[in-house]
Design an enzyme around this catalytic site. Structure first.
Site, PDB file in Angstrom:
ATOM      1  N   HIS A 368       0.826  -1.211   0.000  1.00  0.00           N
ATOM      2  CA  HIS A 368       0.000   0.000   0.000  1.00  0.00           C
ATOM      3  C   HIS A 368       0.857   1.257   0.000  1.00  0.00           C
ATOM      4  O   HIS A 368       1.789   1.379   0.799  1.00  0.00           O
ATOM      5  CB  HIS A 368      -0.921   0.007   1.234  1.00  0.00           C
ATOM      6  N   HIS A 369       0.537   2.164  -0.912  1.00  0.00           N
ATOM      7  CA  HIS A 369       1.191   3.477  -0.975  1.00  0.00           C
ATOM      8  C   HIS A 369       0.127   4.550  -0.940  1.00  0.00           C
ATOM      9  O   HIS A 369      -0.525   4.803  -1.953  1.00  0.00           O
ATOM     10  CB  HIS A 369       1.965   3.621  -2.294  1.00  0.00           C
ATOM     11  N   GLU A 370      -0.071   5.165   0.215  1.00  0.00           N
ATOM     12  CA  GLU A 370      -0.982   6.319   0.273  1.00  0.00           C
ATOM     13  C   GLU A 370      -0.135   7.573   0.082  1.00  0.00           C
ATOM     14  O   GLU A 370       0.617   7.959   0.966  1.00  0.00           O
ATOM     15  CB  GLU A 370      -1.732   6.358   1.612  1.00  0.00           C
ATOM     16  N   GLU A 460     -10.266   2.617  -8.329  1.00  0.00           N
ATOM     17  CA  GLU A 460     -11.482   2.999  -7.601  1.00  0.00           C
ATOM     18  C   GLU A 460     -12.171   4.007  -8.523  1.00  0.00           C
ATOM     19  O   GLU A 460     -12.790   3.621  -9.501  1.00  0.00           O
ATOM     20  CB  GLU A 460     -11.108   3.552  -6.239  1.00  0.00           C
ATOM     21  N   GLU A 466     -16.305   2.752   1.108  1.00  0.00           N
ATOM     22  CA  GLU A 466     -15.794   3.555   2.216  1.00  0.00           C
ATOM     23  C   GLU A 466     -16.791   4.651   2.574  1.00  0.00           C
ATOM     24  O   GLU A 466     -16.754   5.202   3.667  1.00  0.00           O
ATOM     25  CB  GLU A 466     -14.419   4.149   1.865  1.00  0.00           C
TER      26      GLU A 466
HETATM   27  C1  NOJ Z   1      -8.856   6.275   0.260  1.00  0.00           C
HETATM   28  C2  NOJ Z   1      -8.970   4.899  -0.332  1.00  0.00           C
HETATM   29  O1  NOJ Z   1     -10.038   4.812  -1.221  1.00  0.00           O
HETATM   30  C3  NOJ Z   1      -9.131   3.915   0.821  1.00  0.00           C
HETATM   31  O2  NOJ Z   1      -9.352   2.607   0.323  1.00  0.00           O
HETATM   32  C4  NOJ Z   1      -7.900   3.977   1.705  1.00  0.00           C
HETATM   33  O3  NOJ Z   1      -8.073   3.130   2.798  1.00  0.00           O
HETATM   34  C5  NOJ Z   1      -7.691   5.412   2.222  1.00  0.00           C
HETATM   35  N1  NOJ Z   1      -7.688   6.345   1.137  1.00  0.00           N
HETATM   36  C6  NOJ Z   1      -6.384   5.525   2.985  1.00  0.00           C
HETATM   37  O4  NOJ Z   1      -5.301   5.290   2.120  1.00  0.00           O
HETATM   38 CA    CA Z   2     -11.371   6.662  -2.279  1.00  0.00          CA
END
Ligand code: NOJ
Ligand code: CA
Length: 656
Positions: A368-370, A460, A466
């Site tokens: 995961h890369h936020e 997405e 979410e």
């Molecule tokens: C938004 C993403 O759609 C979600 O899946 C993710 O958990 C959060 N950002 C945090 O990165």
């Molecule tokens: Ca999102």
């Protein structure tokens, strides 16, 4: 049959390009030095004469004072295979006409307008070759118009908003589209033709949004860069294809695959790409049990990761997403993300140990890369971040771009600007080199590039689960197949079974959560709830998620109406099994499904997961009936979908 063109040096012309079955016609006209096009279906006009052209910084508009140098026509018949997806084979049959145009006065610039006319739509693009005094250009505006009847109904989401594509679809008429909306823009004309305006092969250019102009036409409003231009390009340059998908019904529109036909085949070997189902250290954060940031309730610990790997094995799921594993989540992560590290794990997460544990057990880690939209920070680390995962055997990464704009070269840019488009592409290409597949959240919209880059398994790019817990209406997932999903698969994060959770109350029934695995295609499908919810509370319902494939041989849309309901059947890529899913809006309904599409002929065992008569998304969401029966392609099924509900069916085919 068409005649080969022999038009040279013409100031005026009118040319018709007809699709192979003759139902779609595109008329291209040059009048008074200006070029326009119109589109007909069954001889009824759908797009009235609409202007084409460009504004280039420091130059006269390119699009007036033109003459035709030559026209070149060709017929193309092809069926190609997609490595994975909703349909294995896609037809690419069209008549193409390329119009080579030149200005009739200084500086005698030249460009080509290439049209392709298919039985299910029209596409065109601008091609600007290199020419004297004209090698690097800055484009100020693209003047493409789509002039429709103003009473055409449109289902829209707004562009240039802080939550990017994550909005509710709304119904409007074209006359109302005075501020920009995103594509795919799905519409119905007063005469009943369904269409969707979109683009294909978006590279190195701003994304096209649409807005009504003073001409009462929808005009391309290309997402600008912070300097006010729409793109800086070097010649030769081709714009993305402008795509008009056409259908007789909304349901027919849902399997329009022209977007893929307009993209190139892959240039490299992508046989290593595999679609994936995965669970995640994820929803526990949304319901407040765990946190992304380190601390007492930190989700991404070594221990939790190993527990989830064990759970994935028990559940029969091949992947595990781990969010919140790296430095940068402390405090307000949306504000602080500028310093996120993509190579340093938190002290309580031993990434190498987790990666080893997963590998021994044949579970794929989804990294995961936020980025929080801080692209400069991410690009500085891109090589090392992808290496870090690659050397540890990670073949999947979910990326994220939360935030209303991106920070690129020190400037705030829209996600869907040329700068954003180029960044996303950089990640896809680097990932391909490292044999990594991507699932991009807060992405650039899909324009079919996954045909060329099949390691881009999902995006997405719309409101997903979410937003449950208040901001998702049951109708939302009944809009998606007709709108957002025309631009490719979506990671909707399906499979939330803990519907009555006090923090995140879900606005669906339980049966509906598994229907999504059929109604919302994704090359990476998440089983988004916590494993103990599946194992302890709903093991029988979970079997459907375990069984449903992530790549199909054929998709047959069965029935539906935009924003109301949707029923679709899909045949597994690797077996004779079929899957059927259906979803409805706030209203319950009965559907009667004829199974005559089933092939091969023979006896199928249908396992039906359906809302019970009293089920209701608001106060009785868990009431589900699971039944089995033998059926064949002469049978039919009568099913009930509760308000906010749905159904899912697995049909085990002959010889399986
Ligand atoms: C938004 C993403 O759609 C979600 O899946 C993710 O958990 C959060 N950002 C945090 O990165
Ligand atoms: Ca999102």
């Amino acid at each position: 049959m068409f005649k080969w063109a022999s038009l040279f040096n013409r100031d005026e012309f009118e040319r018709d390009i007809e699709s192979l079955n003759g139902r779609v016609k595109c008329r291209v006209c040059l009048e008074n030095g200006k070029i326009n096009y119109s589109v007909y279906r069954d001889n009824k006009i759908v797009i009235k004469p609409s202007n084409l052209g460009f504004l280039i910084f420091g130059e006269e508009p390119l699009g007036d004072k033109l003459k035709l140098v030559r026209e070149h026509r060709k017929r193309h018949i092809e069926t190609f295979e997609m490595l994975w997806g909703e349909d294995r084979f896609v037809k690419n049959n069209y008549i193409e006409s390329a119009f080579y145009l030149t200005e009739t006065r200084e500086p005698y610039r030249i460009f080509t307008l290439r049209f392709r006319v298919f039985d299910s739509g029209v596409a065109f693009r601008y091609e600007i070759p290199p020419q004297p005094k004209f090698r690097q250009i800055t484009l100020k505006d693209e003047l493409t118009e789509f002039r429709l009847d103003l009473n055409t109904v449109a289902w829209k989401i707004p562009a240039y908003q802080p939550d990017r594509y994550e909005y509710d679809y709304e119904r409007a008429i074209v006359y109302d589209l005075k501020s920009s909306v995103h594509t795919p823009l799905t519409m119905r004309t007063p005469s009943g033709v369904y269409l969707s305006l979109h683009e294909a092969a978006l590279y190195d250019y701003g994304s096209m949004t649409l807005k009504l102009n003073a001409n009462n036409a929808l005009k391309s409003d290309i997402t600008p860069l912070s300097d006010g231009s729409i793109a800086h390009v070097s010649l030769p340059f081709k714009t993305p294809w402008r795509l008009i998908m056409l259908a007789d019904s909304a349901i027919e529109l849902t399997t329009n695959r022209l977007m893929y036909a307009l993209n190139d085949p892959p240039k490299n070997d992508f046989s290593w790409v595999k679609t994936l189902k995965f669970i995640g250290i994820w929803w526990a954060m949304y319901v407040g049990e765990w946190t992304w940031a380190p601390g007492e309730r930190h989700g991404a610990t070594t221990e939790h990761a190993k527990e989830y790997i064990d759970a994935a094995i028990r559940l029969g799921i091949s992947g595990l997403l781990i969010e919140g594993w790296n430095e940068g989540w402390e405090g307000d992560w949306l504000e602080n993300g500028v310093n996120n590290s993509f190579t340093v794990a938190t002290p309580d997460f031993d990434f190498e140990a987790v990666a080893r544990y997963a590998k021994q057990r044949k579970i794929e880690i989804v990294g995961h890369h936020e980025t929080v939209g801080f692209v400069d920070n991410y690009e500085r680390q891109l090589q090392s971040a992808y290496n870090y995962y690659a050397v540890n055997g990670v073949h999947y990464i979910k990326t994220g771009y939360a935030g209303s704009k991106m920070l690129i070269n020190g400037r705030r840019e829209y996600h869907h600007s040329q700068a954003g488009v180029k960044h996303y592409q950089k990640t896809v290409e680097l990932a391909a080199k490292k044999h990594i597949c991507l699932d991009i959240h807060e992405p650039i919209k899909g324009t079919g590039i996954e045909r060329t880059w099949p390691n881009l398994l999902s995006r997405e790019g719309a409101r997903g689960q979410e937003y449950e817990g208040g901001a998702l209406k049951p109708s939302h997932a009944c809009y998606l197949p007709y709108t957002r999903l025309l631009s490719g698969g979506m990671d909707y994060t399906s499979g939330i079974f803990d519907i009555a959770n006090s923090v995140k109350r879900i606005s669906t029934t339980l049966a509906r959560q598994i229907a999504y695995y059929v109604t919302i295609y994704s090359g990476m499908q998440m089983a988004a709830d916590r494993p103990h919810i599946y194992e302890d509370r709903f093991p029988e319902v979970f079997k459907f998620i375990r069984d449903v494939p992530t790549s199909f041989d054929k998709t047959i849309p069965l029935m539906g109406e935009i924003g109301v309901y949707y029923v679709v059947a899909r045949k597994d890529r690797d077996s004779n099994d079929w899957y059927i899913g259906g979803v409805t809006n706030e209203e319950g309904r009965h559907v009667h499904i004829c199974l005559d599409f089933l092939f091969p002929d023979g006896a199928y065992e249908a396992k039906i997961y359906c809302d019970a008569d009293n089920a209701h998304y608001r106060d009785n969401p868990f009431d589900i009936n699971i039944t089995t029966k033998k059926v064949g392609n002469k049978d039919y099924l009568d099913l009930y979908l509760a308000p906010g509900g749905g159904f899912a069916i697995r049909l085990r085919g002959p010889n399986n």
